[in-house]
Design an enzyme around this catalytic site. Structure first.
Site, mmCIF file in Angstrom:
data_model
loop_
_atom_site.group_PDB
_atom_site.id
_atom_site.type_symbol
_atom_site.label_atom_id
_atom_site.label_comp_id
_atom_site.label_asym_id
_atom_site.label_seq_id
_atom_site.Cartn_x
_atom_site.Cartn_y
_atom_site.Cartn_z
ATOM 1 N N LYS A 167 16.160 36.322 11.169
ATOM 2 C CA LYS A 167 15.568 37.416 10.398
ATOM 3 C C LYS A 167 16.471 38.640 10.533
ATOM 4 C CE LYS A 167 13.259 40.560 10.219
ATOM 5 N NZ LYS A 167 13.700 41.849 9.679
ATOM 6 N N GLY A 173 17.580 44.989 19.220
ATOM 7 C CA GLY A 173 17.084 46.130 18.440
ATOM 8 C C GLY A 173 16.587 47.215 19.365
ATOM 9 N N SER A 174 15.649 47.997 18.887
ATOM 10 C CA SER A 174 15.217 49.162 19.660
ATOM 11 C C SER A 174 14.246 48.765 20.770
ATOM 12 C CB SER A 174 14.546 50.168 18.727
ATOM 13 O OG SER A 174 13.401 49.589 18.154
ATOM 14 N N THR A 175 14.151 49.613 21.773
ATOM 15 C CA THR A 175 13.250 49.350 22.897
ATOM 16 C C THR A 175 11.801 49.318 22.421
ATOM 17 O OG1 THR A 175 14.799 50.215 24.513
ATOM 18 C CG2 THR A 175 12.479 50.270 25.129
ATOM 19 N N GLY A 206 11.149 46.028 20.916
ATOM 20 C CA GLY A 206 11.181 45.019 21.981
ATOM 21 C C GLY A 206 9.864 44.981 22.749
ATOM 22 N N GLU A 253 17.768 57.761 23.257
ATOM 23 C CA GLU A 253 18.895 57.195 22.510
ATOM 24 C C GLU A 253 18.904 57.845 21.120
ATOM 25 O OE1 GLU A 253 18.676 53.113 20.985
ATOM 26 O OE2 GLU A 253 20.632 52.806 21.901
HETATM 27 P P1 NAD Z 1 14.669 47.979 15.178
HETATM 28 O O1 NAD Z 1 14.036 47.647 16.469
HETATM 29 O O2 NAD Z 1 14.001 48.953 14.304
HETATM 30 O O3 NAD Z 1 14.867 46.674 14.283
HETATM 31 C C1 NAD Z 1 15.577 45.533 14.744
HETATM 32 C C2 NAD Z 1 15.069 44.319 14.022
HETATM 33 O O4 NAD Z 1 13.712 44.112 14.364
HETATM 34 C C3 NAD Z 1 15.118 44.394 12.495
HETATM 35 O O5 NAD Z 1 15.464 43.116 11.998
HETATM 36 C C4 NAD Z 1 13.675 44.710 12.146
HETATM 37 O O6 NAD Z 1 13.304 44.268 10.849
HETATM 38 C C5 NAD Z 1 12.931 43.924 13.200
HETATM 39 N N1 NAD Z 1 11.572 44.389 13.486
HETATM 40 C C6 NAD Z 1 11.078 45.653 13.415
HETATM 41 N N2 NAD Z 1 9.788 45.669 13.802
HETATM 42 C C7 NAD Z 1 9.467 44.398 14.137
HETATM 43 C C8 NAD Z 1 8.288 43.792 14.636
HETATM 44 N N3 NAD Z 1 7.166 44.493 14.869
HETATM 45 N N4 NAD Z 1 8.309 42.459 14.889
HETATM 46 C C9 NAD Z 1 9.420 41.738 14.681
HETATM 47 N N5 NAD Z 1 10.576 42.265 14.206
HETATM 48 C C10 NAD Z 1 10.594 43.587 13.950
HETATM 49 O O7 NAD Z 1 16.142 48.409 15.569
HETATM 50 P P2 NAD Z 1 17.292 48.892 14.570
HETATM 51 O O8 NAD Z 1 16.954 50.285 14.178
HETATM 52 O O9 NAD Z 1 17.527 47.874 13.522
HETATM 53 O O10 NAD Z 1 18.558 48.859 15.526
HETATM 54 C C11 NAD Z 1 18.915 49.914 16.336
HETATM 55 C C12 NAD Z 1 18.507 49.663 17.771
HETATM 56 O O11 NAD Z 1 19.058 48.436 18.231
HETATM 57 C C13 NAD Z 1 19.028 50.690 18.734
HETATM 58 O O12 NAD Z 1 18.005 51.070 19.630
HETATM 59 C C14 NAD Z 1 20.134 49.982 19.491
HETATM 60 O O13 NAD Z 1 20.407 50.456 20.759
HETATM 61 C C15 NAD Z 1 19.622 48.606 19.516
HETATM 62 N N6 NAD Z 1 20.714 47.652 19.704
HETATM 63 C C16 NAD Z 1 20.839 47.073 20.931
HETATM 64 C C17 NAD Z 1 21.876 46.204 21.166
HETATM 65 C C18 NAD Z 1 22.033 45.574 22.505
HETATM 66 O O14 NAD Z 1 22.775 44.627 22.623
HETATM 67 N N7 NAD Z 1 21.363 46.032 23.539
HETATM 68 C C19 NAD Z 1 22.777 45.894 20.159
HETATM 69 C C20 NAD Z 1 22.631 46.501 18.916
HETATM 70 C C21 NAD Z 1 21.563 47.386 18.716
#
Ligand code: NAD
Length: 491
Positions: free
Chosen positions: A185, A239-241, A244, A394
């Site tokens: 996804k 993705g974001s904390t 997560g 962040e």
């Molecule tokens: P995000 O958490 O908003 O989204 C990431 C993904 O999760 C997207 O595909 C989104 O559609 C999906 N998503 C959102 N809500 C969801 C839910 N409730 N259930 C399931 N999936 C859901 O993050 P973003 O804005 O896309 O990315 C930026 C963040 O990612 C930053 O905080 C960055 O630090 C982090 N990041 C971390 C790493 C790492 O390796 N630690 C690498 C890249 C990015």
């Protein structure tokens, strides 16, 4: 650079390239121009459930989980297919993610194309799938014993927009090499690299139907189906904390295995014997790479108090010289933010920093000479205290906070005074001294005097709120495996 070519609209579900059942599509926008590049299928929850069913069936009824030669062949075919469209992938990635084309020669594209599939594919032969244990005896039964490694099952792979190909390939490579099936996804902001991958799987590989599924949606909650559905065994998330945490909560009901790569607020610790003029330009460059949209970037610079002003001046001059703007320009290292929402979020943090008493030494707004695109100026904050919001949260933009420290112990204290623990860097004229400080910093990765730890064989992830588990390396590989203890009676 191709900027306007329509990417793959169709998703991959159960071996077929399909539109959403509803027929709906959503726009893919170029963040550097704000122009619509084209469309992609807009799945709903029912489409997602079909993909999950296909992945489940493929895992339960084919020999994918146990057929090592097939998996090796399929990964090699996928690698060749990706390499065959490398230049199209590059142009598309620049257009949809706004990444400077220069970075596609490194972690955005060419680096993962070199090892993200190849390293786990080689592990299919090298990994110890079974290990013998000493003969045991319990209740008078002597037993020959072993531990077997087996795939977890169906993995939901949820990916962000900032390094979409890098994150996707490093997940897919390990997930497939270990014998799992997957529903991928992508983030709604960067869907085409994923639908391209789906098409390549369908048209250029022997990967059985249902083993790889790709589902695109404008609605984050469609991705949430993966966390709720009992047919999914594991979530591999980057993705974001905040997301997560939600994935853990939602996944708890079905006891999902979760692997979470989350945010960071990493410190660059500069000890007092460091040659600032040679080191600090890298700090300025690093924080602006891809407009600061990297989880492991060193966004807090910790300078010795006695050399603070000297260091700030080097940082200010270096950041002022950062080439930013059109990501198709090969000299540019900082492109746009991914969306208006992200840009406004960063500008909100900049306002907050000013309100809390930090000083803007450079930038702080939208660049006047770039009227289109979601750009933010390279921004340098001085007089930052580690309790400020800009030092704790962040920001995910080209914003560097400069803090003062009073020696090695104080620098370690400030670096560790963070709810995150993703990465870091330590600099000193003495490698021994820098290494001693690095051992005390609570992060999942750290560079010493500019050394890089990155690679498909290197376990990458976070302590504390930066995540659970590791992407890549042996640790990452084993995360996609269950362990079965086995006993046979013996004389
Ligand atoms: P995000 O958490 O908003 O989204 C990431 C993904 O999760 C997207 O595909 C989104 O559609 C999906 N998503 C959102 N809500 C969801 C839910 N409730 N259930 C399931 N999936 C859901 O993050 P973003 O804005 O896309 O990315 C930026 C963040 O990612 C930053 O905080 C960055 O630090 C982090 N990041 C971390 C790493 C790492 O390796 N630690 C690498 C890249 C990015």
């Amino acid at each position: 650079m191709v900027d306007s070519r329509q990417g793959e609209i169709r998703m991959l579900i159960d071996g077929a390239l399909v539109e959403a059942t509803s027929g709906r599509r959503f726009d893919n926008v170029n963040p550097a121009t704000e122009k619509v590049l084209g469309q992609v299928a807009d799945a709903d929850a029912e489409d997602m459930r079909r993909a999950i069913a296909a992945a489940r069936r493929a895992f339960d009824t084919t020999d994918w989980a146990t057929n090592h030669p097939l998996r090796k062949r399929c990964l090699a075919e996928l690698q060749a297919a990706l390499e065959g469209e490398r230049e199209e992938l590059r142009a598309e990635l620049v257009a949809e993610a706004g990444t400077p084309v220069q970075l596609t020669a490194h972690a955005q594209l060419d680096a993962p194309l070199a090892d993200a599939l190849n390293w786990p594919a080689a592990m299919i032969d090298e990994f110890g799938w079974e290990r013998e244990l000493p003969v045991g005896e319990l209740m008078g039964i002597r037993s020959r014993r072993a531990a077997w490694k087996e795939p977890v099952g169906v993995v939901g792979a949820i990916v962000p927009w900032n390094y979409p190909v890098e994150v996707t390939l490093n997940k897919i490579g390990q997930i497939l090499a270990t014998g799992n099936t997957v529903v991928l996804k992508p983030a709604p902001d960067t869907p085409w690299n994923a639908t391209r991958l789906g098409r390549l799987v369908a048209e250029h590989t022997s990967i059985p139907a249902g083993v790889v599924n790709v589902v695109t949606s404008s609605d984050h909650l469609v991705g949430e189906e993966l966390t709720l559905d009992p047919r999914v065994d594991m979530i591999s998330f980057t993705g974001s904390t905040a997301t997560g945490q939600r994935i853990m909560q939602r996944g708890a009901a079905t006891l999902k295995r979760v692997f979470l790569e989350l945010g960071g607020k990493s410190a660059m610790v500069v000890l007092d014997d460091t040659d600032l003029a040679s080191v600090l330009p890298f700090a300025a460059f690093g924080v602006c790479l891809h407009a600061g949209q990297g989880c492991a970037l060193l966004t807090r610079a910790l300078l010795p108090r006695a050399r603070y002003d000297e260091g700030v001046e080097i940082l200010r001059q270096s950041m002022a010289a950062i080439p930013y703007g059109d990501p198709t320009d090969p000299t540019v290292v900082q492109g746009p933010q991914i969306s208006a929402r992200q840009r406004d979020r960063i500008l909100g943090y900049i306002d907050k920093g000013k309100q809390e008493g930090a000083t803007i030494a450079l930038g702080g707004g939208r660049p006047a000479h770039l009227p289109h695109g979601f750009f933010v100026e390279p921004t340098l904050f001085t007089d930052v205290d580690n309790t400020m919001t800009i030092a704790q949260d962040e920001i995910f933009g080209p914003v560097l906070c400069v803090l003062a420290h009073d020696g090695d112990d104080d620098a370690v204290r400030i670096a560790n005074d963070s709810r995150y623990g993703l990465s870091g860097g330590v600099y000193s004229a003495s490698e021994e001294r820098a290494t001693a400080v690095a051992r005390r910093i609570r992060t999942g990765s750290i560079g010493i005097n500019g050394g890089l730890w990155y690679g498909a064989d290197s376990p990458y992830g976070g302590y504390k709120n930066s995540g659970i588990g590791r992407q890549n390396g042996l640790e990452g590989f084993e995360q996609y495996l269950e362990t079965k203890a086995v006993g046979w009676p013996t004389a």
